[in-house]
Each structure stands twice: as structure tokens, then as C-alpha cells.
Motif scaffolding. Structure first.
Motif, short mmCIF file in Angstrom:
data_model
loop_
_atom_site.label_atom_id
_atom_site.label_comp_id
_atom_site.label_asym_id
_atom_site.label_seq_id
_atom_site.Cartn_x
_atom_site.Cartn_y
_atom_site.Cartn_z
N LEU A 112 33.80 50.55 91.86
CA LEU A 112 34.61 51.78 92.71
C LEU A 112 34.49 53.06 91.92
CD1 LEU A 112 37.50 49.64 93.78
CD2 LEU A 112 35.72 50.16 95.32
N GLY A 113 34.74 54.21 92.64
CA GLY A 113 34.89 55.36 92.13
C GLY A 113 35.91 55.68 91.08
N VAL A 114 35.77 56.67 90.39
CA VAL A 114 36.83 56.82 89.51
C VAL A 114 38.22 57.21 90.05
CG1 VAL A 114 35.38 57.39 87.51
CG2 VAL A 114 36.15 59.15 89.08
N ASP A 115 38.06 57.53 91.37
CA ASP A 115 39.43 58.10 91.87
C ASP A 115 40.19 56.75 92.26
OD1 ASP A 115 37.55 57.37 93.75
OD2 ASP A 115 38.55 58.30 95.47
N GLN A 116 39.61 55.54 92.20
CA GLN A 116 40.21 54.31 92.60
C GLN A 116 40.71 53.44 91.23
OE1 GLN A 116 40.84 53.29 95.56
NE2 GLN A 116 40.01 55.37 96.04
N ARG A 117 40.53 54.21 89.99
CA ARG A 117 40.81 53.61 88.81
C ARG A 117 42.22 52.93 88.78
NH1 ARG A 117 42.93 54.34 83.65
NH2 ARG A 117 41.71 53.33 82.06
N LYS A 118 43.08 54.02 89.03
CA LYS A 118 44.42 53.41 89.07
C LYS A 118 44.95 52.12 89.73
CE LYS A 118 46.12 58.18 88.00
NZ LYS A 118 46.92 59.33 88.55
N VAL A 119 44.28 52.02 90.78
CA VAL A 119 44.58 50.58 91.71
C VAL A 119 43.97 49.71 90.88
CG1 VAL A 119 43.95 49.59 93.87
CG2 VAL A 119 44.80 51.85 93.89
N ASN A 120 42.66 49.85 90.37
CA ASN A 120 41.94 48.70 89.37
C ASN A 120 42.81 48.48 88.35
OD1 ASN A 120 39.70 48.55 91.17
ND2 ASN A 120 38.66 50.23 90.26
N MET A 121 43.54 49.34 87.64
CA MET A 121 44.47 49.02 86.49
C MET A 121 45.80 48.18 86.90
SD MET A 121 42.51 49.90 84.46
CE MET A 121 43.43 49.36 83.17
N LEU A 122 46.17 48.53 88.11
CA LEU A 122 47.19 47.83 88.88
C LEU A 122 47.02 46.17 89.12
CD1 LEU A 122 50.13 48.21 90.37
CD2 LEU A 122 48.93 48.13 92.19
N ALA A 123 45.54 45.82 89.35
CA ALA A 123 45.15 44.73 89.50
C ALA A 123 45.09 44.00 88.19
CB ALA A 123 43.84 44.87 90.28
N ARG A 124 44.67 44.72 87.31
CA ARG A 124 44.66 44.00 85.85
C ARG A 124 46.14 43.69 85.66
NH1 ARG A 124 39.96 43.67 83.15
NH2 ARG A 124 40.99 44.11 81.04
N GLU A 125 46.92 44.77 85.55
CA GLU A 125 48.32 44.64 85.26
C GLU A 125 48.95 43.54 85.89
OE1 GLU A 125 50.50 48.30 85.63
OE2 GLU A 125 48.84 49.37 84.63
N TYR A 126 48.59 43.13 87.30
CA TYR A 126 49.20 42.12 88.10
C TYR A 126 48.66 40.68 87.59
CZ TYR A 126 49.51 38.70 91.89
OH TYR A 126 49.85 37.62 92.57
N CYS A 127 47.45 40.84 87.04
CA CYS A 127 47.06 39.57 86.21
C CYS A 127 47.90 39.16 85.02
CB CYS A 127 45.66 39.50 86.05
SG CYS A 127 44.39 39.67 87.24
N VAL A 128 48.42 39.92 84.23
CA VAL A 128 49.35 39.80 83.20
C VAL A 128 50.48 39.54 83.78
CG1 VAL A 128 50.54 40.91 81.36
CG2 VAL A 128 48.06 41.50 81.66
N ALA A 129 51.15 39.91 84.71
CA ALA A 129 52.51 39.66 85.42
C ALA A 129 52.49 38.21 86.10
CB ALA A 129 52.94 40.85 86.41
N ALA A 130 51.40 38.02 86.72
CA ALA A 130 51.31 36.67 87.53
C ALA A 130 50.67 35.73 86.67
CB ALA A 130 50.52 36.94 88.83
N LYS A 131 50.20 36.11 85.28
CA LYS A 131 49.70 35.03 84.33
C LYS A 131 48.26 34.30 84.98
CE LYS A 131 54.06 33.49 82.29
NZ LYS A 131 54.91 34.66 82.54
N ILE A 132 47.64 35.33 85.54
CA ILE A 132 46.30 35.05 85.94
C ILE A 132 45.35 35.39 84.94
CG2 ILE A 132 44.49 35.52 87.52
CD1 ILE A 132 46.73 36.68 89.73
N LYS A 133 44.45 34.36 84.51
CA LYS A 133 43.80 34.40 83.37
C LYS A 133 42.48 35.18 83.07
CE LYS A 133 40.99 31.58 80.12
NZ LYS A 133 40.31 30.29 80.12
N ASN A 134 41.75 35.35 84.16
CA ASN A 134 40.78 36.05 84.37
C ASN A 134 40.91 37.51 85.11
OD1 ASN A 134 38.91 34.33 83.14
ND2 ASN A 134 38.75 33.09 84.75
N LYS A 135 40.93 38.64 84.42
CA LYS A 135 41.45 39.89 85.20
C LYS A 135 40.04 40.29 85.72
CE LYS A 135 44.83 41.07 81.54
NZ LYS A 135 44.70 41.89 80.51
N PRO A 136 40.24 41.07 86.64
CA PRO A 136 38.64 41.59 87.20
C PRO A 136 38.23 42.70 86.41
CG PRO A 136 40.68 42.52 88.23
CD PRO A 136 41.22 41.48 87.59
N ILE A 137 36.89 42.63 86.21
CA ILE A 137 36.02 43.58 85.45
C ILE A 137 36.04 45.06 86.23
CG2 ILE A 137 33.87 44.13 84.29
CD1 ILE A 137 33.95 41.07 83.88
#
Length: 134
Positions: A80-105
């Protein structure tokens, strides 16, 4: 245009997929929402409403839905564009919170310039400045 064989390719509308699989989509969105506070979600929102304090409920829900899309579509890589970076980082943070092993690249790219002179980014709201792929 690239010579790809489209016989085994299926194009889907996300809205249809959400409707057809609402029992999977909405619980995931609610799980993401409950794991973050409003302040964190607001960081993902467009700067205009965020600074003015005039965000609507829809503007708060939109980043939650964008984040949900990543998991609903089972995306391993998000381009995605750099303007969507914050949502992408939210997804990676969600993986930590939900104990999802594979974070999206996350693969972020620069915004496409608009077709009008001096325009910093292409905008679908201005048909004279954008390229539509329909």
C-alpha cells in the motif's frame, strides 16, 4: 498487459466477500476494535478531522475495517501507499495483542503523482487527475 494467463484468476469485490462472510468479518473487526483505545485508532485517521476534533464515527470505523481487511483477505504481504502505513502498523500491533504468530509484511510505496501539474498525489475524487482501471 503483462501477458498473464487469466484463466485461473478470479476477481472479487471485497463488499461481496464481506456480505457473504459477515460471520467471519465483523467478529474480527470487533476483536481488533476492543484491543485498541480510541486514541490509537485516531492516529490512523486522516489528519484533517483528527486535528480539528471533528471525526465522525465512520472515520473511526474506517481504519478498523482497513485493518480487518488484511486478516479477512489472509494477506501475507500488504502493498500500500505510505499514507496507509499507520493502518498497516495497527495490523502488526494487533498480531502481538492477539498472539498471532505471523505478522503481515508491509511494503510501502510512494504515492502516485496526479495527472495535473503540481499535484502531489493522484485523487479518485478528481477524475481529471486520476487513472481508473475498470
Amino acid at each position: 498487459a503483462a501477458g498473464m494467463d487469466l484463466t485461473n484468476v478470479e476477481f472479487k469485490w471485497c463488499s461481496d466477500e464481506i456480505t457473504n462472510h459477515a460471520d467471519q468479518y465483523w467478529p474480527k473487526m470487533l476483536d481488533i476494535a476492543r484491543r485498541f483505545n480510541v486514541w490509537r485508532i485516531k492516529k490512523c485517521c486522516q489528519i484533517m478531522g483528527r486535528l480539528e476534533g471533528s471525526l465522525t464515527s465512520a472515520q473511526i470505523l474506517y481504519p478498523l475495517m482497513q485493518c480487518t481487511d488484511i486478516f479477512f483477505l489472509k494477506a501475507d504481504i500488504c502493498q500500500l501507499g505510505v499514507d496507509q502505513r499507520k493502518v498497516n502498523m495497527l495490523a502488526r500491533e494487533y498480531c502481538v495483542a492477539a498472539k498471532i504468530k505471523n505478522k503481515p509484511i508491509i511494503l510501502s510505496h510512494h504515492m502516485l503523482y496526479g495527472l495535473k501539474a503540481g499535484q502531489e498525489k493522484m485523487s479518485k475524487s478528481d477524475p481529471d487527475s486520476a487513472v481508473f482501471m475498470e
